[in-house]
Design a protein around this motif. Structure first.
Motif, mmCIF file in Angstrom:
data_model
loop_
_atom_site.group_PDB
_atom_site.id
_atom_site.type_symbol
_atom_site.label_atom_id
_atom_site.label_comp_id
_atom_site.label_asym_id
_atom_site.label_seq_id
_atom_site.Cartn_x
_atom_site.Cartn_y
_atom_site.Cartn_z
ATOM 1 N N ASN A 141 0.827 -1.205 0.000
ATOM 2 C CA ASN A 141 0.000 0.000 0.000
ATOM 3 C C ASN A 141 0.860 1.253 0.000
ATOM 4 O O ASN A 141 0.610 2.181 -0.780
ATOM 5 N N GLY A 223 -5.804 0.431 0.637
ATOM 6 C CA GLY A 223 -6.028 -0.384 1.825
ATOM 7 C C GLY A 223 -7.483 -0.702 2.094
ATOM 8 O O GLY A 223 -8.386 0.082 1.791
ATOM 9 N N LYS A 224 -7.733 -1.870 2.672
ATOM 10 C CA LYS A 224 -9.084 -2.251 3.075
ATOM 11 C C LYS A 224 -9.592 -1.272 4.130
ATOM 12 O O LYS A 224 -8.892 -0.927 5.072
ATOM 13 N N GLY A 294 -2.777 4.106 9.327
ATOM 14 C CA GLY A 294 -3.313 2.796 9.663
ATOM 15 C C GLY A 294 -2.303 1.954 10.435
ATOM 16 O O GLY A 294 -1.090 2.190 10.409
ATOM 17 N N TYR A 296 -1.099 -0.802 9.855
ATOM 18 C CA TYR A 296 -0.127 -1.479 8.993
ATOM 19 C C TYR A 296 1.083 -0.601 8.678
ATOM 20 O O TYR A 296 2.099 -1.084 8.210
ATOM 21 N N ASP A 301 2.716 -5.842 7.988
ATOM 22 C CA ASP A 301 1.314 -6.028 7.580
ATOM 23 C C ASP A 301 0.982 -5.264 6.307
ATOM 24 O O ASP A 301 -0.102 -5.440 5.754
ATOM 25 N N ASP A 302 1.888 -4.425 5.856
ATOM 26 C CA ASP A 302 1.681 -3.706 4.594
ATOM 27 C C ASP A 302 2.049 -4.640 3.442
ATOM 28 O O ASP A 302 3.076 -4.494 2.788
ATOM 29 N N ASN A 303 1.157 -5.622 3.207
ATOM 30 C CA ASN A 303 1.380 -6.626 2.168
ATOM 31 C C ASN A 303 0.130 -6.749 1.305
ATOM 32 O O ASN A 303 -0.829 -5.992 1.467
ATOM 33 N N ASP A 305 -2.292 -8.747 1.333
ATOM 34 C CA ASP A 305 -3.542 -9.040 2.051
ATOM 35 C C ASP A 305 -4.290 -7.764 2.409
ATOM 36 O O ASP A 305 -5.504 -7.787 2.647
ATOM 37 N N LEU A 306 -3.575 -6.671 2.454
ATOM 38 C CA LEU A 306 -4.179 -5.383 2.815
ATOM 39 C C LEU A 306 -4.908 -4.733 1.652
ATOM 40 O O LEU A 306 -5.831 -3.931 1.855
ATOM 41 N N ASP A 308 -7.302 -3.744 -1.307
ATOM 42 C CA ASP A 308 -8.728 -3.936 -1.562
ATOM 43 C C ASP A 308 -9.086 -3.313 -2.910
ATOM 44 O O ASP A 308 -8.808 -2.130 -3.146
#
Length: 326
Positions: A141, A223-224, A294, A296, A301-303, A305-306, A308
């Motif tokens: 992100n 990001g989600k 956020g 992340y 966690d900034d990968n 999966d984040l 959207d």
């Protein structure tokens, strides 16, 4: 929506005379926006995935070099005129980095120009994480999403039968994300160590006397659950552009993402473009007035999966719509 978007709305105004003997017919004014192609969030997502697949894009690494070559090749594939701005900059810990700003121009002969910017590097440490702190982050992100949206904008504009009436310069800055860590004993406040690429470009633009009507910076736009508030420096330097873009986003159906509420000032690439280059630039960035960045942010966690696709769609379609109304 299928192949294009046509937005319009009616302003209905009724005029009645003060005396009951006289009245006027209802006056109807119709405002129709220019037709706009569809932003493809799936394509933007794949552009982000490709960057992450190269690994962290930390300057002076193989992943950084491979990403640079790929970005340049994609812009050229889309038929844009591409140039690079090579320069050196010092980091907060006294390293000398070789950095590259990437400039890709659509309709370079057009006098009225809009800047679309993002940063394409990623952070070399995860200083907000609780583990693997000294390892670089994916930056899906923070870095990847802005580049992914910019590339998709370029792809759509050059491939669609519908064309905007302005020139567009996609300017991707390097060395944005290597500011000093938050730990007190590691800080070096002698100068601003963030945004190295935009600091250099703003004082040394790729063309002498370069000017743009305005610019839009894309930072952390995938990001989600993202919410985009009106950032402080954007409101100070380019309030009318902020209001225009946010209103377009809301009209397009993304009122849950484009929030009509102000947040604080962020030292991001747009600050130096405003201050040193004199070009009004706004920042679309996920930064809440309540919690800031956020969870992340600057962590592992900034990968992917984040990321959207609806967030990408909202930002991409809103920026695309804005460009086509000029």
């Amino acid at each position: 929506m299928k192949n294009s978007i046509i937005l319009g709305f009616l302003l209905l105004v009724s005029f009645w005379a003060c005396d009951s003997k006289k009245s006027f017919d209802q006056v109807v004014e119709q405002i129709t926006y220019k037709e706009v192609p569809e932003f493809n969030a799936d394509s933007a997502y794949q552009f982000i995935q490709k960057q992450v697949d190269f690994g962290p894009r930390v300057p002076m690494t193989i992943g950084h070099q491979q990403t640079k070559e790929w970005i340049i090749a994609k812009f050229q594939e889309f038929g844009l005129e591409v140039q690079t701005q090579e320069f050196q900059a010092k980091t907060y810990d006294n390293q000398t980095w070789d950095l590259t700003n990437i400039i890709a121009s659509y309709n370079p002969s057009a006098q009225k120009r809009i800047m679309i910017s993002a940063h394409w590097d990623t952070r070399r440490i995860a200083d907000k994480d609780t583990q693997r702190i000294d390892e670089p982050i994916d930056g899906a992100n923070d870095g990847g999403s802005g580049v992914g949206v910019a590339l998709e904008l370029a792809r759509i504009i050059t491939s669609s039968n519908l064309k905007p009436d302005v020139g567009i310069d996609f300017i991707l800055f390097d060395g944005e994300d290597d500011g000093e860590p938050e730990q007190t004993n590691l800080r070096n406040n002698s100068q601003t160590w963030w945004c190295l690429g935009s600091q250099h470009w703003s004082k040394n633009p790729h063309e002498n006397g370069y000017k743009a009507f305005y610019g839009i910076l894309l930072d952390m736009v995938g990001g989600k659950g993202a919410r985009f508030y009106r950032e402080g420096y954007s409101m100070y330097f380019a309030k009318n552009i902020v209001n225009k873009v946010w209103n377009y986003g809301i009209e397009l159906g993304y009122s849950d993402l484009f929030i009509l509420k102000d947040t604080g000032e962020i030292t991001d690439d747009h600050f130096f473009v405003n201050k040193d280059a004199g070009i009004p630039m706004i920042d679309i960035i996920e930064f809440s007035p309540e919690i800031g960045f956020g969870r992340y942010h600057h962590t592992h966690d900034d990968n992917m999966d984040l990321i959207d696709k609806r967030t990408l769609k909202a930002v991409g379609q809103t920026v695309l719509f804005t460009l086509y109304q000029e």
